[in-house]
Design an enzyme around this catalytic site. Structure first.
Site, PDB file in Angstrom:
ATOM      1  N   LYS A 149      14.547  -0.052  -0.401  1.00 60.40           N
ATOM      2  CA  LYS A 149      14.021  -0.525   1.220  1.00 60.40           C
ATOM      3  C   LYS A 149      14.313  -1.795   1.269  1.00 60.40           C
ATOM      4  O   LYS A 149      14.026  -2.692   0.589  1.00 60.40           O
ATOM      5  CB  LYS A 149      12.658  -0.311   1.049  1.00 60.40           C
ATOM      6  CG  LYS A 149      11.723  -0.643   2.243  1.00 60.40           C
ATOM      7  CD  LYS A 149      10.040  -0.671   1.945  1.00 60.40           C
ATOM      8  CE  LYS A 149       9.534  -1.323   3.230  1.00 60.40           C
ATOM      9  NZ  LYS A 149       8.116  -1.537   2.905  1.00 60.40           N
TER      10      LYS A 149
ATOM     11  N   ASN B 116       0.005   1.099   1.887  1.00 59.49           N
ATOM     12  CA  ASN B 116      -0.154   0.070   0.714  1.00 59.49           C
ATOM     13  C   ASN B 116      -1.648  -0.784   0.784  1.00 59.49           C
ATOM     14  O   ASN B 116      -2.497  -0.357   0.186  1.00 59.49           O
ATOM     15  CB  ASN B 116       0.920  -0.928   0.744  1.00 59.49           C
ATOM     16  CG  ASN B 116       0.729  -1.837  -0.651  1.00 59.49           C
ATOM     17  OD1 ASN B 116      -0.112  -1.615  -1.582  1.00 59.49           O
ATOM     18  ND2 ASN B 116       1.531  -2.886  -0.417  1.00 59.49           N
ATOM     19  N   THR B 117      -1.676  -1.657   1.889  1.00 59.51           N
ATOM     20  CA  THR B 117      -2.816  -2.345   1.963  1.00 59.51           C
ATOM     21  C   THR B 117      -3.944  -1.500   2.263  1.00 59.51           C
ATOM     22  O   THR B 117      -5.085  -1.843   1.438  1.00 59.51           O
ATOM     23  CB  THR B 117      -2.797  -3.336   3.152  1.00 59.51           C
ATOM     24  OG1 THR B 117      -1.740  -4.272   2.795  1.00 59.51           O
ATOM     25  CG2 THR B 117      -4.032  -4.491   3.311  1.00 59.51           C
TER      26      THR B 117
END
Length: 258
Positions: A100, A209-210
Site C-alpha cells: 500500500k 483502522n481507527t
C-alpha cells in the site's frame, strides 16, 4: 443466488480473497490484533514497517496468523523515492509484494500527495511490486496511477483518523464509473453503517483502522464492521432500490373502494 455469493471474490492483481474487509493495524495493542482479525474474518491486514521490525522484542508479525495476507504500507514516506526504499525493506522482511503506497508530506492534515504517489506506483511496479496507492479521489490522478501499474485504487473517504465517513462520496462514485480497477475505500470510515454505505455504492472493499481501534470493545466492533461490509456487498449485488418520491407499497384500489 448463494452460488453467486460464493463465487464473489475480491481480486487484486493475481490475488483472490473471499473477504472484502481489510483490517488496519496501526493503532492496536499487539495483544488485541489476533482477536480483532478473528472477529473481522479479514484475510488482509495492513501494517507499517516500523511495527514489523524483526530486531524488536515485540514484533507484530508474531501476532498475525500465517494464513492472513500482509499488506505493508509505506507510512512515513514523504516522496516516491522514500516509498520505494520502504517497500524494498518490507520485501526483505518477507512481507511479500503487495504494498500500500502512502506518500504524505503534509504533517498537519495528513493528506496523500497524489503526484508523488503516481511516481511511486511506476517505480514499485517496475520492481515487481503489486502497488495499491492511497490517494485523493481525483479522476486524473487515478487514471495516471492505473497507467503507472496500480493494481487497485484506495481513495480516502475523509481525512485519516477523522471517522467522518463518506465525505468524498461523489468523487469516489466517479472513480467507480471510470476506473476499471478495484476501488478500496480507505481512511475516514467511522462506523459500520458508513462501511455498509460504501459497499452499497459498489466499491470492492473497505479498509478500517481507527474506528475499530478506538471502540470500547475492539473485537466486537471488528465483527460489526465485518457484518456491515458483507451486508453492503450483498445489497449492491441485489440492486438497491433507487430514491424516488412517495409511492404506495401496497395497492390503494380494488379493496374497500370498489
Amino acid at each position: 443466488m448463494q452460488e453467486n455469493l460464493k463465487n464473489d471474490k475480491l481480486k487484486i492483481g493475481k490475488y483472490e480473497f473471499d473477504s472484502r474487509f481489510i483490517l488496519g493495524s496501526g493503532k492496536y495493542s499487539l495483544e488485541l490484533i489476533k482477536s480483532a482479525i478473528e472477529e473481522a474474518k479479514a484475510q488482509i491486514i495492513t501494517l507499517a514497517l516500523r511495527r514489523a521490525n524483526t530486531g524488536e522484542i515485540a514484533n507484530i508479525l508474531d501476532y498475525i496468523p500465517k494464513n492472513i495476507t500482509l499488506l505493508p504500507n509505506t507510512s512515513g514516506a514523504r516522496n516516491a523515492d522514500e516509498a520505494l526504499r520502504i517497500a524494498r525493506l518490507s520485501r526483505e522482511l518477507g512481507c511479500g509484494e503487495l504494498i500500500k503506497i502512502e506518500v504524505i508530506s503534509d504533517s498537519r492534515y495528513l493528506l496523500p500527495d497524489n503526484y508523488e504517489t503516481i511516481k511511486a506506483c511506476e517505480l514499485l511496479a517496475k520492481e515487481g511490486f503489486t502497488p495499491l496507492p492511497y490517494m485523493h479521489a481525483d479522476l486524473y490522478a487515478a487514471r495516471a496511477m492505473r497507467d503507472a501499474g496500480a493494481a487497485a485504487i484506495m481513495p480516502l473517504a475523509a481525512p485519516i483518523g477523522s471517522n467522518k465517513g463518506l465525505c468524498a462520496k461523489e468523487f469516489i462514485q466517479i472513480l467507480l464509473n471510470e476506473i476499471d480497477l478495484p476501488i478500496i475505500v480507505d481512511a475516514g470510515i467511522g462506523s459500520p453503517s458508513q462501511a455498509c454505505e460504501a459497499m452499497q455504492m459498489g466499491v470492492s472493499a473497505v479498509m478500517v483502522n481507527t474506528a475499530i481501534a478506538e471502540a470500547k470493545d475492539i473485537a466486537l466492533m471488528a465483527r460489526a464492521f465485518s457484518l456491515a461490509v458483507n451486508a453492503g456487498r450483498v445489497a449492491f449485488l441485489a440492486g438497491v432500490a433507487s430514491v424516488s418520491e412517495a409511492k404506495a407499497s401496497s395497492p390503494l384500489t380494488g379493496f374497500l373502494r370498489d
